[in-house]
Design a protein around this motif. Structure first.
Motif, PDB file in Angstrom:
ATOM      1  N   LEU A 141     -53.343 -29.313   5.804  1.00 20.65           N
ATOM      2  CA  LEU A 141     -54.193 -28.206   6.248  1.00 20.65           C
ATOM      3  C   LEU A 141     -53.825 -26.909   5.541  1.00 20.65           C
ATOM      4  CD1 LEU A 141     -54.471 -28.907  10.068  1.00 20.65           C
ATOM      5  CD2 LEU A 141     -56.282 -29.056   8.363  1.00 20.65           C
ATOM      6  N   ALA A 142     -52.529 -26.660   5.394  1.00 23.61           N
ATOM      7  CA  ALA A 142     -52.098 -25.434   4.722  1.00 23.61           C
ATOM      8  C   ALA A 142     -52.525 -25.431   3.263  1.00 23.61           C
ATOM      9  CB  ALA A 142     -50.580 -25.286   4.832  1.00 23.61           C
ATOM     10  N   ALA A 143     -52.372 -26.570   2.595  1.00 25.47           N
ATOM     11  CA  ALA A 143     -52.769 -26.644   1.184  1.00 25.47           C
ATOM     12  C   ALA A 143     -54.279 -26.494   1.033  1.00 25.47           C
ATOM     13  CB  ALA A 143     -52.303 -27.965   0.581  1.00 25.47           C
ATOM     14  N   ALA A 144     -55.032 -27.097   1.941  1.00 25.97           N
ATOM     15  CA  ALA A 144     -56.484 -26.980   1.860  1.00 25.97           C
ATOM     16  C   ALA A 144     -56.935 -25.541   2.099  1.00 25.97           C
ATOM     17  CB  ALA A 144     -57.144 -27.914   2.868  1.00 25.97           C
ATOM     18  N   GLY A 145     -56.386 -24.907   3.104  1.00 30.09           N
ATOM     19  CA  GLY A 145     -56.746 -23.519   3.392  1.00 30.09           C
ATOM     20  C   GLY A 145     -56.365 -22.578   2.267  1.00 30.09           C
ATOM     21  N   CYS A 146     -55.185 -22.759   1.734  1.00 28.36           N
ATOM     22  CA  CYS A 146     -54.760 -21.894   0.640  1.00 28.36           C
ATOM     23  C   CYS A 146     -55.577 -22.164  -0.619  1.00 28.36           C
ATOM     24  CB  CYS A 146     -53.271 -22.089   0.361  1.00 28.36           C
ATOM     25  SG  CYS A 146     -52.228 -21.452   1.668  1.00 28.36           S
ATOM     26  N   GLY A 147     -55.937 -23.416  -0.868  1.00 28.33           N
ATOM     27  CA  GLY A 147     -56.773 -23.731  -2.028  1.00 28.33           C
ATOM     28  C   GLY A 147     -58.144 -23.097  -1.916  1.00 28.33           C
ATOM     29  N   ALA A 188     -48.686 -21.022   1.770  1.00 27.18           N
ATOM     30  CA  ALA A 188     -48.427 -22.447   1.554  1.00 27.18           C
ATOM     31  C   ALA A 188     -46.934 -22.725   1.488  1.00 27.18           C
ATOM     32  CB  ALA A 188     -49.123 -22.919   0.287  1.00 27.18           C
ATOM     33  N   ILE A 189     -46.189 -21.811   0.897  1.00 25.48           N
ATOM     34  CA  ILE A 189     -44.738 -21.991   0.817  1.00 25.48           C
ATOM     35  C   ILE A 189     -44.119 -21.900   2.207  1.00 25.48           C
ATOM     36  CG2 ILE A 189     -42.621 -20.978  -0.096  1.00 25.48           C
ATOM     37  CD1 ILE A 189     -44.286 -20.220  -2.599  1.00 25.48           C
ATOM     38  N   TYR A 190     -44.609 -20.981   3.039  1.00 24.17           N
ATOM     39  CA  TYR A 190     -44.121 -20.910   4.426  1.00 24.17           C
ATOM     40  C   TYR A 190     -44.395 -22.204   5.169  1.00 24.17           C
ATOM     41  CZ  TYR A 190     -43.562 -15.854   3.928  1.00 24.17           C
ATOM     42  OH  TYR A 190     -43.180 -14.615   3.521  1.00 24.17           O
TER      43      TYR A 190
END
Length: 107
Positions: free
Chosen positions: A44-50, A89-91
């Protein structure tokens, strides 16, 4: 007075978490569910940040196309924005790694 109240609340919170920290071994189901939860959280974090980075890049390209003289300022602003989005994303990665390898709820 406020400081004393915060100290008392912190003490109660630490005592409450200590029992969880010293609990027995966790069931394999809990560990597998934690693994699934961390994978979903990172996805989810990767998708949102992307999506956020894509929108920022799109807006920067449109701004540069409309006003080529301002491309330097737009690029700097875009890079700062992309770095801020990437930090989220790093967090999420750090939190997921903590949950996987040093889960405070498993003991």
């Amino acid at each position: 007075m406020r400081k004393a109240l915060l100290t008392i609340l912190n003490t109660i919170a630490f005592i409450a978490l200590a029992s969880v920290a010293f609990a027995g071994e966790a069931a394999p189901e809990v560990i597998s569910m934690t693994s699934i939860a961390t994978a979903l959280g990172m996805a989810l974090a990767a998708a949102g940040c992307g999506i956020g980075q894509g929108l920022g890049l799109k807006a920067a390209c449109e701004g540069t196309a409309r006003n080529p003289e301002a491309s330097g300022k737009i690029t700097v602003t875009m890079l700062i924005g992309l770095a801020m989005i990437e930090s989220l994303a790093i967090y999420a990665l750090v939190v997921n790694l903590i949950l996987l390898f040093a889960n405070p709820f498993l003991g």
